[in-house]
Write a protein that holds these residues in place. Structure first.
Motif, PDB file in Angstrom:
ATOM      1  N   ARG A  37       0.807  -1.225   0.000  1.00  0.00           N
ATOM      2  CA  ARG A  37       0.000   0.000   0.000  1.00  0.00           C
ATOM      3  C   ARG A  37       0.837   1.270   0.000  1.00  0.00           C
ATOM      4  N   THR A  38       1.897   1.288   0.780  1.00  0.00           N
ATOM      5  CA  THR A  38       2.619   2.528   1.035  1.00  0.00           C
ATOM      6  C   THR A  38       3.687   2.785  -0.023  1.00  0.00           C
ATOM      7  N   ALA A  39       3.619   3.972  -0.633  1.00  0.00           N
ATOM      8  CA  ALA A  39       4.662   4.422  -1.556  1.00  0.00           C
ATOM      9  C   ALA A  39       5.731   5.122  -0.735  1.00  0.00           C
ATOM     10  N   LEU A  40       6.887   4.510  -0.632  1.00  0.00           N
ATOM     11  CA  LEU A  40       7.957   5.025   0.202  1.00  0.00           C
ATOM     12  C   LEU A  40       8.851   6.002  -0.564  1.00  0.00           C
ATOM     13  N   THR A  41       9.410   6.939   0.174  1.00  0.00           N
ATOM     14  CA  THR A  41      10.435   7.832  -0.339  1.00  0.00           C
ATOM     15  C   THR A  41      11.778   7.336   0.176  1.00  0.00           C
ATOM     16  N   GLY A  42      12.785   7.330  -0.688  1.00  0.00           N
ATOM     17  CA  GLY A  42      14.109   6.894  -0.273  1.00  0.00           C
ATOM     18  C   GLY A  42      15.175   7.814  -0.824  1.00  0.00           C
ATOM     19  N   TYR A  43      16.359   7.765  -0.202  1.00  0.00           N
ATOM     20  CA  TYR A  43      17.477   8.608  -0.600  1.00  0.00           C
ATOM     21  C   TYR A  43      18.661   7.716  -0.935  1.00  0.00           C
ATOM     22  N   LEU A  44      19.167   7.878  -2.163  1.00  0.00           N
ATOM     23  CA  LEU A  44      20.132   6.963  -2.736  1.00  0.00           C
ATOM     24  C   LEU A  44      21.505   7.636  -2.841  1.00  0.00           C
ATOM     25  N   PHE A  45      22.490   7.064  -2.148  1.00  0.00           N
ATOM     26  CA  PHE A  45      23.877   7.528  -2.219  1.00  0.00           C
ATOM     27  C   PHE A  45      24.620   6.597  -3.174  1.00  0.00           C
ATOM     28  N   GLN A  46      25.031   7.141  -4.303  1.00  0.00           N
ATOM     29  CA  GLN A  46      25.561   6.322  -5.385  1.00  0.00           C
ATOM     30  C   GLN A  46      27.077   6.451  -5.492  1.00  0.00           C
ATOM     31  N   PRO A  47      27.806   5.330  -5.595  1.00  0.00           N
ATOM     32  CA  PRO A  47      29.259   5.403  -5.761  1.00  0.00           C
ATOM     33  C   PRO A  47      29.639   6.094  -7.065  1.00  0.00           C
ATOM     34  N   SER A  48      30.840   6.628  -7.100  1.00  0.00           N
ATOM     35  CA  SER A  48      31.293   7.301  -8.311  1.00  0.00           C
ATOM     36  C   SER A  48      31.806   6.323  -9.361  1.00  0.00           C
ATOM     37  N   LYS A  49      32.292   5.183  -8.928  1.00  0.00           N
ATOM     38  CA  LYS A  49      32.809   4.213  -9.897  1.00  0.00           C
ATOM     39  C   LYS A  49      31.642   3.448 -10.513  1.00  0.00           C
ATOM     40  N   PRO A  50      31.833   2.882 -11.713  1.00  0.00           N
ATOM     41  CA  PRO A  50      30.744   2.167 -12.388  1.00  0.00           C
ATOM     42  C   PRO A  50      30.278   0.944 -11.601  1.00  0.00           C
ATOM     43  N   GLY A  51      28.974   0.627 -11.702  1.00  0.00           N
ATOM     44  CA  GLY A  51      28.411  -0.556 -11.069  1.00  0.00           C
ATOM     45  C   GLY A  51      28.580  -1.770 -11.959  1.00  0.00           C
ATOM     46  N   PRO A  52      27.955  -2.890 -11.599  1.00  0.00           N
ATOM     47  CA  PRO A  52      27.032  -3.028 -10.463  1.00  0.00           C
ATOM     48  C   PRO A  52      27.762  -3.036  -9.116  1.00  0.00           C
ATOM     49  N   TRP A  53      27.016  -2.593  -8.089  1.00  0.00           N
ATOM     50  CA  TRP A  53      27.579  -2.448  -6.759  1.00  0.00           C
ATOM     51  C   TRP A  53      26.866  -3.359  -5.748  1.00  0.00           C
ATOM     52  N   PRO A  54      27.554  -3.724  -4.674  1.00  0.00           N
ATOM     53  CA  PRO A  54      26.836  -4.217  -3.497  1.00  0.00           C
ATOM     54  C   PRO A  54      26.034  -3.050  -2.925  1.00  0.00           C
ATOM     55  N   ALA A  55      25.052  -3.340  -2.103  1.00  0.00           N
ATOM     56  CA  ALA A  55      24.173  -2.275  -1.598  1.00  0.00           C
ATOM     57  C   ALA A  55      23.893  -2.474  -0.120  1.00  0.00           C
ATOM     58  N   ILE A  56      23.511  -1.368   0.520  1.00  0.00           N
ATOM     59  CA  ILE A  56      23.125  -1.422   1.935  1.00  0.00           C
ATOM     60  C   ILE A  56      21.905  -0.533   2.150  1.00  0.00           C
ATOM     61  N   VAL A  57      20.932  -1.057   2.873  1.00  0.00           N
ATOM     62  CA  VAL A  57      19.727  -0.312   3.239  1.00  0.00           C
ATOM     63  C   VAL A  57      19.899   0.198   4.655  1.00  0.00           C
ATOM     64  N   MET A  58      19.701   1.494   4.865  1.00  0.00           N
ATOM     65  CA  MET A  58      19.913   2.130   6.164  1.00  0.00           C
ATOM     66  C   MET A  58      18.556   2.508   6.769  1.00  0.00           C
ATOM     67  N   LEU A  59      18.270   1.997   7.953  1.00  0.00           N
ATOM     68  CA  LEU A  59      16.982   2.214   8.611  1.00  0.00           C
ATOM     69  C   LEU A  59      17.130   3.236   9.745  1.00  0.00           C
ATOM     70  N   HIS A  60      16.479   4.379   9.576  1.00  0.00           N
ATOM     71  CA  HIS A  60      16.574   5.455  10.562  1.00  0.00           C
ATOM     72  C   HIS A  60      15.914   5.073  11.887  1.00  0.00           C
ATOM     73  N   GLY A  61      16.228   5.853  12.911  1.00  0.00           N
ATOM     74  CA  GLY A  61      15.656   5.631  14.234  1.00  0.00           C
ATOM     75  C   GLY A  61      14.362   6.388  14.444  1.00  0.00           C
TER      76      GLY A  61
END
Length: 290
Positions: A37-61
């Motif tokens: 149901r919920t459309a989430l907003t997210g903020y993406l910090f992208q590496p400068s070197k070409p991907g594909p990259w590993p990724a990490i999801v950060m959950l705020h307090g």
């Protein structure tokens, strides 16, 4: 030697903050929570070197992802709306960690669980019993947001689908533990970095975590909001059940010890804890990748 290393890491953290201040704000993205149901907003910090990259999801307090200097009058955050809570007003901690991961070659995604539900202002300290927090709780709501973030990243061609990790702070740390409890022995997040979570019965889905994915917990011995002793007992039971969980307890460190503000870092135990946690968190992810 150890003191010198801590000083160097502290300088690196300060440099990251200054670099983040002059770089463009992280990219704003939108995706669905696994609640359907919920459309989430997210903020993406992208590496400068070409991907594909590993990724990490950060959950705020419980304070939300935005700076307390900007979030007081914020409510809804979502596509097509203008709000003082946005990619330019993230808290120093989230900006620091997002920049830290991107410079190390990880795509970092910070989902906002509160703004899309009209609570971008977040919640102050010692508000655990606030009924307004019920529909953004860490047991039945926010884990679905983390699972939605996992699905979103798996669907991106620039992400290594088998190398997606989780990081959470405080209420987000409890959420991360609940995600791992829900995940169990199934494939999902490759591992979780959990900072000073609440580990009481009202915060966790189970008192023992059964998972094959590794978890590293970071806690302050002088935490004034949550009980490190409770979390240690959860970790001990979980290890006895076969779950790979590591615990680091920092003497003299308080809640939010990795918040890089001068006020929070004025506590000597916090500075040492933040410096060490930056090194250890990266070391854990590098180890889990191999």
């Amino acid at each position: 030697m150890r003191s010198r290393l801590g000083h160097i890491v502290g300088l690196i953290a300060a440099l990251l903050l200054s670099v983040q201040a002059v770089l463009a704000a992280p990219q704003t993205v939108y995706f669905r929570s696994a609640d359907g149901r919920t459309a989430l907003t997210g903020y993406l910090f992208q590496p400068s070197k070409p991907g594909p990259w590993p990724a990490i999801v950060m959950l705020h307090g419980r304070g939300g992802p935005y700076s307390s200097n900007d979030n007081e009058d914020c409510s809804f955050v979502g596509a097509g709306t203008v709000s003082p809570c946005n990619a330019n007003t993230l808290s120093k901690r989230h900006a620091m960690w997002g920049a830290y991961w991107s410079t190390r070659g990880y795509l970092a995604l910070l989902p906002d669980s509160f703004g899309p539900r009209g609570k971008a202002h977040g919640f102050g300290r010692f508000t655990h019993g606030d009924p307004d927090r019920a529909d953004v709780n860490e047991i039945s709501v926010r884990p679905l947001d983390a699972e939605g973030a996992l699905a979103y990243l798996r669907g991106r061609s620039d992400v290594v689908a088998g190398q997606i990790y989780l990081q959470g702070w405080s209420n987000g740390g409890s959420t991360a533990l609940n995600v791992m409890i829900r995940q169990g022995r199934q494939a999902g997040y490759r591992g979780a970095l959990v900072f000073y979570p609440g580990c009481g019965q009202s915060a966790l889905l189970a008192s023992t975590i059964l998972t094959t994915a590794p978890i590293a917990m970071f806690m302050g011995a002088d935490d004034e909001e949550v009980s490190p002793a409770l979390c240690q007992r959860v970790a001990d039971r979980s290890r006895q059940a076969g779950s790979p969980i590591d615990v680091t307890l920092y003497p003299g460190a308080t809640h939010d010890f990795d918040e890089p503000s001068s006020r929070r870092q004025a506590t000597p135990g916090n500075q040492a804890a933040m410096n060490d946690a930056l090194v250890k968190a990266a070391s854990w992810l590098d180890r889990w990748k191999n």
